[in-house]
Design an enzyme around this catalytic site. Structure first.
Site, mmCIF file in Angstrom:
data_model
loop_
_atom_site.group_PDB
_atom_site.id
_atom_site.type_symbol
_atom_site.label_atom_id
_atom_site.label_comp_id
_atom_site.label_asym_id
_atom_site.label_seq_id
_atom_site.Cartn_x
_atom_site.Cartn_y
_atom_site.Cartn_z
ATOM 1 N N LYS A 13 0.818 -1.206 0.000
ATOM 2 C CA LYS A 13 0.000 0.000 0.000
ATOM 3 C C LYS A 13 0.860 1.268 0.000
ATOM 4 O O LYS A 13 0.639 2.176 -0.779
ATOM 5 C CB LYS A 13 -0.798 -0.066 1.300
ATOM 6 C CG LYS A 13 -2.010 0.714 1.406
ATOM 7 C CD LYS A 13 -2.901 0.185 2.563
ATOM 8 C CE LYS A 13 -2.197 -0.319 3.783
ATOM 9 N NZ LYS A 13 -2.083 0.620 4.895
ATOM 10 N N ARG A 160 10.630 -1.991 12.168
ATOM 11 C CA ARG A 160 9.608 -1.443 13.056
ATOM 12 C C ARG A 160 9.294 -2.433 14.163
ATOM 13 O O ARG A 160 9.232 -3.625 13.935
ATOM 14 C CB ARG A 160 8.338 -1.148 12.251
ATOM 15 C CG ARG A 160 8.384 0.202 11.576
ATOM 16 C CD ARG A 160 7.240 0.399 10.631
ATOM 17 N NE ARG A 160 5.978 -0.107 11.135
ATOM 18 C CZ ARG A 160 4.837 -0.026 10.456
ATOM 19 N NH1 ARG A 160 4.815 0.544 9.259
ATOM 20 N NH2 ARG A 160 3.729 -0.505 10.952
HETATM 21 P P1 ADP Z 1 0.454 -1.133 8.670
HETATM 22 O O1 ADP Z 1 -0.476 -0.628 7.608
HETATM 23 O O2 ADP Z 1 1.607 -1.842 8.085
HETATM 24 O O3 ADP Z 1 -0.224 -1.843 9.805
HETATM 25 P P2 ADP Z 1 0.815 1.591 9.611
HETATM 26 O O4 ADP Z 1 2.121 2.270 9.639
HETATM 27 O O5 ADP Z 1 -0.238 2.040 8.689
HETATM 28 O O6 ADP Z 1 1.168 0.065 9.390
HETATM 29 O O7 ADP Z 1 0.191 1.605 11.093
HETATM 30 C C1 ADP Z 1 0.918 1.237 12.234
HETATM 31 C C2 ADP Z 1 0.032 1.346 13.479
HETATM 32 O O8 ADP Z 1 -0.408 2.699 13.627
HETATM 33 C C3 ADP Z 1 -1.243 0.521 13.428
HETATM 34 O O9 ADP Z 1 -1.038 -0.819 13.830
HETATM 35 C C4 ADP Z 1 -2.110 1.298 14.421
HETATM 36 O O10 ADP Z 1 -1.736 1.039 15.751
HETATM 37 C C5 ADP Z 1 -1.742 2.734 14.137
HETATM 38 N N1 ADP Z 1 -2.623 3.363 13.117
HETATM 39 C C6 ADP Z 1 -2.277 3.757 11.859
HETATM 40 N N2 ADP Z 1 -3.337 4.312 11.221
HETATM 41 C C7 ADP Z 1 -4.372 4.251 12.095
HETATM 42 C C8 ADP Z 1 -5.735 4.652 12.039
HETATM 43 N N3 ADP Z 1 -6.285 5.222 10.948
HETATM 44 N N4 ADP Z 1 -6.515 4.439 13.141
HETATM 45 C C9 ADP Z 1 -6.016 3.872 14.246
HETATM 46 N N5 ADP Z 1 -4.736 3.468 14.368
HETATM 47 C C10 ADP Z 1 -3.920 3.656 13.315
#
Ligand code: ADP
Length: 216
Positions: A13, A160
């Site tokens: 993504k 991460r």
């Molecule tokens: P991935 O898509 O690989 O899980 P992200 O970097 O998008 O990784 O997200 C990492 C963490 O950040 C998620 O596991 C969550 O805890 C938090 N997070 C990200 N976007 C959101 C969102 N829109 N709402 C709630 N938590 C979020």
């Protein structure tokens, strides 16, 4: 062009979002990066978000929605944006609709990245990210030129803390339960376009053009 990109963690993504940003000249807004910045800066929101992120849980809506409201109000978002990581559940999708309605606008496309679960686990465990500029590498498929250093800015790459197998599994469950239902919601209003999560990098721009069209 206003786009949301949906897909499980590790679907590719983020890579697709960056390419769309370049192709159409719109800013890429990555909620995970905004949250990791807040954590690194030690803001009140960051301190609250950290525990949820380390466990692979969603951060509470109030925090994420407030962060997004501030980000979308900045002038670079006026003519469009691509959202990577938001919305992540139905109530965030409603909040987004409301934010856009207040600006008398709406989404043009929701791009769904399709990939199978086995591919995802392999990808995330070999993923390395740059904490400074957000570039993402894969030790096998897209290795950095110099071991452990970012090609773009030279910073030391990290794994991460939530890219460990047990947390990855939980993030996938959370995605299935909370984020997957968004597909139906956006399908009903005709916004869903699909793209494979399994394409070689150099085929991605063409696939994006096919899915989203040429216009801005
Ligand atoms: P991935 O898509 O690989 O899980 P992200 O970097 O998008 O990784 O997200 C990492 C963490 O950040 C998620 O596991 C969550 O805890 C938090 N997070 C990200 N976007 C959101 C969102 N829109 N709402 C709630 N938590 C979020």
């Amino acid at each position: 062009m206003r786009v949301v990109i949906l897909g499980p963690p590790g679907s590719g993504k983020g890579t697709r979002a960056r390419i769309i940003g370049r192709l159409y000249g719109v800013p890429v807004i990555t909620t995970g990066d905004l949250l990791r910045e807040a954590v690194a800066e030690g803001t009140e929101r960051g301190l609250e978000a950290k525990g949820y992120m380390d466990r692979g849980e969603l951060v509470p809506d109030e925090i994420v929605v407030a962060l997004m409201e501030e980000r979308l109000a900045l002038p670079d978002c006026e003519d469009g944006f691509i959202l990577d990581g938001f919305p992540r559940n139905l109530s965030q999708a409603e909040a987004l609709d409301q934010m856009l309605a207040e600006k008398r606008t709406g989404l043009d496309h929701v791009l769904n990245v399709v990939v199978d679960a086995k591919t995802i686990i392999g990808r995330l465990s070999l993923r390395r990210s740059c904490p400074s500029c957000g570039a993402v590498y894969h030790l096998k498929d897209k290795p950095p030129e110099r071991d452990d250093l970012c090609d773009e800015c030279g910073s030391e790459l990290i794994q991460r803390s939530d890219d460990r197998p047990e947390i990855i599994r939980h993030r996938l469950e959370v995605h299935e339960e909370k984020t997957h239902p968004l597909l139906d919601r956006y399908r009903k209003v005709g916004l869903i376009r699909e793209i494979s999560g399994d394409l070689p990098i150099d085929e991605i721009p063409e696939a994006i053009r096919r899915a989203l069209g040429n216009s801005n």
